[in-house]
Write an enzyme that holds these catalytic residues in place. Structure first.
Site, PDB file in Angstrom:
ATOM      1  N   MET A 287       2.153 -15.141  -5.740  1.00 26.73           N
ATOM      2  CA  MET A 287       0.936 -14.727  -6.422  1.00 26.73           C
ATOM      3  C   MET A 287      -0.265 -15.454  -5.810  1.00 26.73           C
ATOM      4  O   MET A 287      -0.346 -16.682  -5.847  1.00 26.73           O
ATOM      5  CB  MET A 287       1.043 -15.063  -7.918  1.00 26.73           C
ATOM      6  CG  MET A 287      -0.242 -14.853  -8.708  1.00 26.73           C
ATOM      7  SD  MET A 287      -0.696 -13.116  -8.835  1.00 26.73           S
ATOM      8  CE  MET A 287      -2.369 -13.279  -9.482  1.00 26.73           C
TER       9      MET A 287
ATOM     10  N   CYS B 147      -3.859  -5.615  -7.331  1.00 23.87           N
ATOM     11  CA  CYS B 147      -2.683  -6.006  -8.118  1.00 23.87           C
ATOM     12  C   CYS B 147      -1.539  -5.003  -8.089  1.00 23.87           C
ATOM     13  O   CYS B 147      -0.378  -5.384  -8.223  1.00 23.87           O
ATOM     14  CB  CYS B 147      -3.074  -6.246  -9.575  1.00 23.87           C
ATOM     15  SG  CYS B 147      -4.568  -7.237  -9.805  1.00 23.87           S
TER      16      CYS B 147
ATOM     17  N   HIS C  42      11.829  -3.766  -0.666  1.00 22.80           N
ATOM     18  CA  HIS C  42      10.465  -4.049  -0.205  1.00 22.80           C
ATOM     19  C   HIS C  42      10.375  -3.847   1.300  1.00 22.80           C
ATOM     20  O   HIS C  42      10.467  -2.734   1.775  1.00 22.80           O
ATOM     21  CB  HIS C  42      10.050  -5.453  -0.635  1.00 22.80           C
ATOM     22  CG  HIS C  42       8.592  -5.730  -0.464  1.00 22.80           C
ATOM     23  ND1 HIS C  42       7.615  -4.956  -1.041  1.00 22.80           N
ATOM     24  CD2 HIS C  42       7.934  -6.688   0.241  1.00 22.80           C
ATOM     25  CE1 HIS C  42       6.419  -5.420  -0.721  1.00 22.80           C
ATOM     26  NE2 HIS C  42       6.587  -6.473   0.074  1.00 22.80           N
TER      27      HIS C  42
ATOM     28  N   HIS D 166      11.038 -12.216   2.112  1.00 22.74           N
ATOM     29  CA  HIS D 166       9.917 -11.398   2.596  1.00 22.74           C
ATOM     30  C   HIS D 166       9.913 -11.467   4.121  1.00 22.74           C
ATOM     31  O   HIS D 166       9.158 -12.234   4.722  1.00 22.74           O
ATOM     32  CB  HIS D 166       8.596 -11.903   2.027  1.00 22.74           C
ATOM     33  CG  HIS D 166       7.475 -10.911   2.142  1.00 22.74           C
ATOM     34  ND1 HIS D 166       6.803 -10.694   3.318  1.00 22.74           N
ATOM     35  CD2 HIS D 166       6.921 -10.065   1.226  1.00 22.74           C
ATOM     36  CE1 HIS D 166       5.868  -9.773   3.129  1.00 22.74           C
ATOM     37  NE2 HIS D 166       5.921  -9.370   1.872  1.00 22.74           N
TER      38      HIS D 166
ATOM     39  N   CYS E  99       2.005  -5.241  -6.019  1.00 21.80           N
ATOM     40  CA  CYS E  99       3.138  -6.059  -6.453  1.00 21.80           C
ATOM     41  C   CYS E  99       3.588  -5.730  -7.869  1.00 21.80           C
ATOM     42  O   CYS E  99       4.776  -5.840  -8.177  1.00 21.80           O
ATOM     43  CB  CYS E  99       2.781  -7.545  -6.372  1.00 21.80           C
ATOM     44  SG  CYS E  99       2.642  -8.168  -4.686  1.00 21.80           S
ATOM     45  N   HIS E 100       2.660  -5.352  -8.737  1.00 21.41           N
ATOM     46  CA  HIS E 100       2.994  -5.175 -10.150  1.00 21.41           C
ATOM     47  C   HIS E 100       3.170  -3.721 -10.560  1.00 21.41           C
ATOM     48  O   HIS E 100       3.658  -3.458 -11.666  1.00 21.41           O
ATOM     49  CB  HIS E 100       1.915  -5.827 -11.024  1.00 21.41           C
ATOM     50  CG  HIS E 100       1.803  -7.306 -10.821  1.00 21.41           C
ATOM     51  ND1 HIS E 100       2.711  -8.203 -11.350  1.00 21.41           N
ATOM     52  CD2 HIS E 100       0.903  -8.046 -10.130  1.00 21.41           C
ATOM     53  CE1 HIS E 100       2.365  -9.433 -10.998  1.00 21.41           C
ATOM     54  NE2 HIS E 100       1.281  -9.364 -10.244  1.00 21.41           N
TER      55      HIS E 100
END
Length: 643
Positions: free
Chosen positions: A201, A160, A440, A482, A163-164
């Site tokens: 997600m 996780c 990113h 992306h 991304c978080h």
């Protein structure tokens, strides 16, 4: 109203309600068809369905979330319309004014929730019963033992944090810190992990990556304060350094007669291995253990070496000239990492390597031939927009400039591009260029002058001039761009272009990328090409191929996640979509050094790589027996930034 194609996938059970206007939008092609009230359902079974699935986006009496609150929806929407919406949301959105309004307001089209008439009746019966009682309370979090808390912490870091964030503040993924997680509640957190969301997600439960017990424990863990994360200093990195084969003991010329510049390094993610294949014969010539959840491979500037980086921060140096390619050094500069890049400027070939860390917030420079840790640099700083000092700043993508001895590091949380000069003692950051949050992935334009990097939480691309060391511009593309490294090609109308796919919507954004010859089109989207689904991770091309290849690996529609599609450079449209296998998602592309073949991964426990002729799209080979193959990196293309 126009829908950006069926790609605006999916919130589970989105918006069977959401407004209070019952006039002019009642079922049946604008009328009230599909029967009367929905009756006879089992509210207990309906509660199970709601908590398991619908709670990912909806609440009952606790306010709008990713979808509207559904309390009293059975009163606000007639039964016939509800039945129609839950049976075929796409048809209802196109055929009824209120269905169109829902999609316009919320920006997504719900997929078929796969409920039969009984399931629909059960869910509506539960909503009706709960509406008579009041707001639905979320399930309380489960109690975690000390052992379970430690195991869940580690699983969070593995699955996780990318991304978080280590401290859960969000970036590519949303904020799921303690306060926000308590607000969302156990049902919502668990349902999201179980079924995923259309903004990238993953469906951890559906794909078997987390068990139900693990999902419950993670939902509880997120409602606790995040634990402190450790530092990793240069002395510790040096203590972990492993020189397996000294430089003097390595071959001075290739010990085999294979075309090593056409080798492919294939990431086998779950077993933590890299498989090296001969691109001409498709033979596996080596398999090397490199560490947890290998993320990418990069080539040294000459191509002789592969650098593999795992999510655990270990970097492995692989010598491709050995009779059998082998690991000759290992080092660890981070606890969590995604990117490495070699020194590529003339005079610095194969001399240095930089690793950008997700945690700790730093970069580490190594000797390019031995991986001896040489220096570390701190990347914490202030946010480009608010000026606040940030506790967590992660290094996302890294590229090597063609115009000087400089690496460009995308600093995710701060929104800066940091330039590290590897010709100076200590390898310092010589400038920070303010761009956009949250940076990113990205790559270079076809000239190598411009760094094109996605600020995906802002739906924008940023353009940084690596010759002049300045920001050129930022521009909007679509929801959560992306691009991976991106793709460069010559468009018949707009000249040289680059492009990105998106996690959040099914759209290929093609933008001008030639300020010298086509300045009127530079750095603006010139084509918005509808794709079948959101959830795209990568696109790729080669000068010799007429196609641009893209995946939809994180689509919430399992069938679409198993497809890849091709865009015609000549016609400016999607030509076709192909399903290599039903075993798992199709993901990532790499072409051989001549561009005559393209390799596509089937991401599954019993995965494979399918090879296609990059002109005719006919299958030419199938490499089986690979566990979770993902990224593939051709030596020549990677060393020379061919994408």
């Amino acid at each position: 109203m126009s829908l950006r194609p069926a790609s605006l996938v999916a919130i589970a059970l989105l918006a069977a309600c959401g407004g209070d206007d019952a006039s002019g939008a009642h079922g049946g092609h604008g009328g009230g068809g599909h029967g009367g009230p929905i009756t006879g359902g089992d509210p207990a079974r309906g509660e199970e369905i709601f908590r398991d699935h619908c709670a990912a986006c909806h609440t009952l009496g606790r306010g709008d979330q990713r979808g509207p609150d559904l309390l009293d929806v059975h009163v606000r929407r007639p039964g016939g319309w509800l039945r129609r919406w839950l049976t075929d949301p796409a048809e209802t959105a196109e055929a009824t004014p209120y269905g169109a309004r829902i999609v316009e307001e919320w920006g997504v089209l719900m997929p078929d929730p796969n409920l039969d008439d009984t399931g629909i009746a059960d869910v509506v019966a539960f909503i009706e019963q709960q509406s008579g009682v009041g707001p639905m309370a979320p399930r309380p979090p489960v109690e975690l033992s000390a052992e379970q808390r430690t195991a869940t912490r580690d699983r969070y870091f593995d699955r996780c944090a990318g991304c978080h964030g280590t401290y859960r503040g969000g970036a590519t993924g949303p904020d799921i810190g303690e306060g926000r997680s308590v607000e969302l509640g156990t049902d919502t957190l668990a349902a999201v992990m179980r079924h995923g969301r259309p903004w990238g997600m993953p469906a951890f439960g559906r794909e078997g990556l987390l068990s139900e017990a693990e999902i419950d424990r993670m939902a509880s863990f997120l409602q606790l304060p995040p634990p402190e994360a450790p530092a990793l200093g240069l002395d510790e990195a040096r203590a972990r350094w492993e020189l397996v084969v000294p430089v003097a003991e390595r071959p001075t010329s290739p010990e085999h007669d294979r075309d090593w510049q056409n080798f492919f390094g294939v990431v086998l993610r779950d077993p933590g291995q890299v498989a090296v294949f001969d691109g001409d014969t498709k033979e596996e010539v080596a398999r090397i253990d490199v560490g947890f959840a290998v993320h990418i491979l990069r080539s040294s500037s000459t191509g002789r070496y592969f650098y593999a980086v795992g999510r655990d921060g270990w970097v492995t140096l692989i010598d491709l000239w050995s009779s059998v390619p082998r690991a000759v050094a290992r080092a660890r500069g981070c606890f969590d990492a995604r990117s490495v890049e070699a020194s590529k400027y003339a005079g610095y070939e194969d001399r240095f390597l930089v690793e950008g860390c997700y945690w700790p917030p730093q970069y580490v420079v190594f000797d390019g031939l031995t991986l001896e840790p040489l220096a570390r640099g701190d990347v914490t700083g202030t946010a480009v927009d608010t000026g606040e000092h940030l506790r967590e700043v992660r290094v996302a993508s890294v590229v090597a400039s063609h115009d000087g001895p400089v690496w460009a590091l995308a600093l995710k949380e701060s929104g800066h591009v940091a330039l590290v000069d590897y010709a100076e003692d200590g390898f310092p950051i010589v400038t920070r260029i303010g761009a956009e949050r949250f940076l990113h992935d990205g790559g270079l334009d076809r000239s190598g002058r411009y760094f094109l990097v996605a600020a995906n939480a802002r739906d924008r691309m940023a353009v940084v001039d690596l010759r002049e060391h300045e920001l050129v511009t930022t521009f909007e593309t679509g929801a959560l761009p992306h691009p991976g490294r991106g793709a460069n090609w010559l468009d018949p109308t707009y000249g040289w272009v680059n492009a990105t796919v998106h996690l959040g919507e099914g759209m290929l954004a093609v933008y001008g990328a030639d300020p010298e010859e086509s300045p009127e089109h530079a750095w603006e989207v010139v084509r918005e090409v509808p794709l079948p689904s959101a959830g795209s991770l990568f696109l790729k091309t080669h000068p010799s191929s007429p196609w641009v290849f893209f995946d939809m690996a994180l689509s919430t529609d399992a069938a679409q996640s198993r497809q890849f599609c091709v865009y015609s450079k000549e016609r400016g449209e999607v030509d076709r979509c192909i399903t290599p296998s039903d075993a798992g998602p199709a993901v990532h592309f790499e072409l051989d050094r001549t561009g005559s073949e393209v390799w596509v991964s089937v991401w599954a426990e019993e995965g494979e790589i399918v090879v296609y002729d990059s002109a005719t799209l006919e299958e030419t080979a199938r490499i089986t027996g690979l566990e979770t193959p993902t990224g593939k990196f051709n030596v020549f293309n990677t060393a020379n930034d061919v994408y």
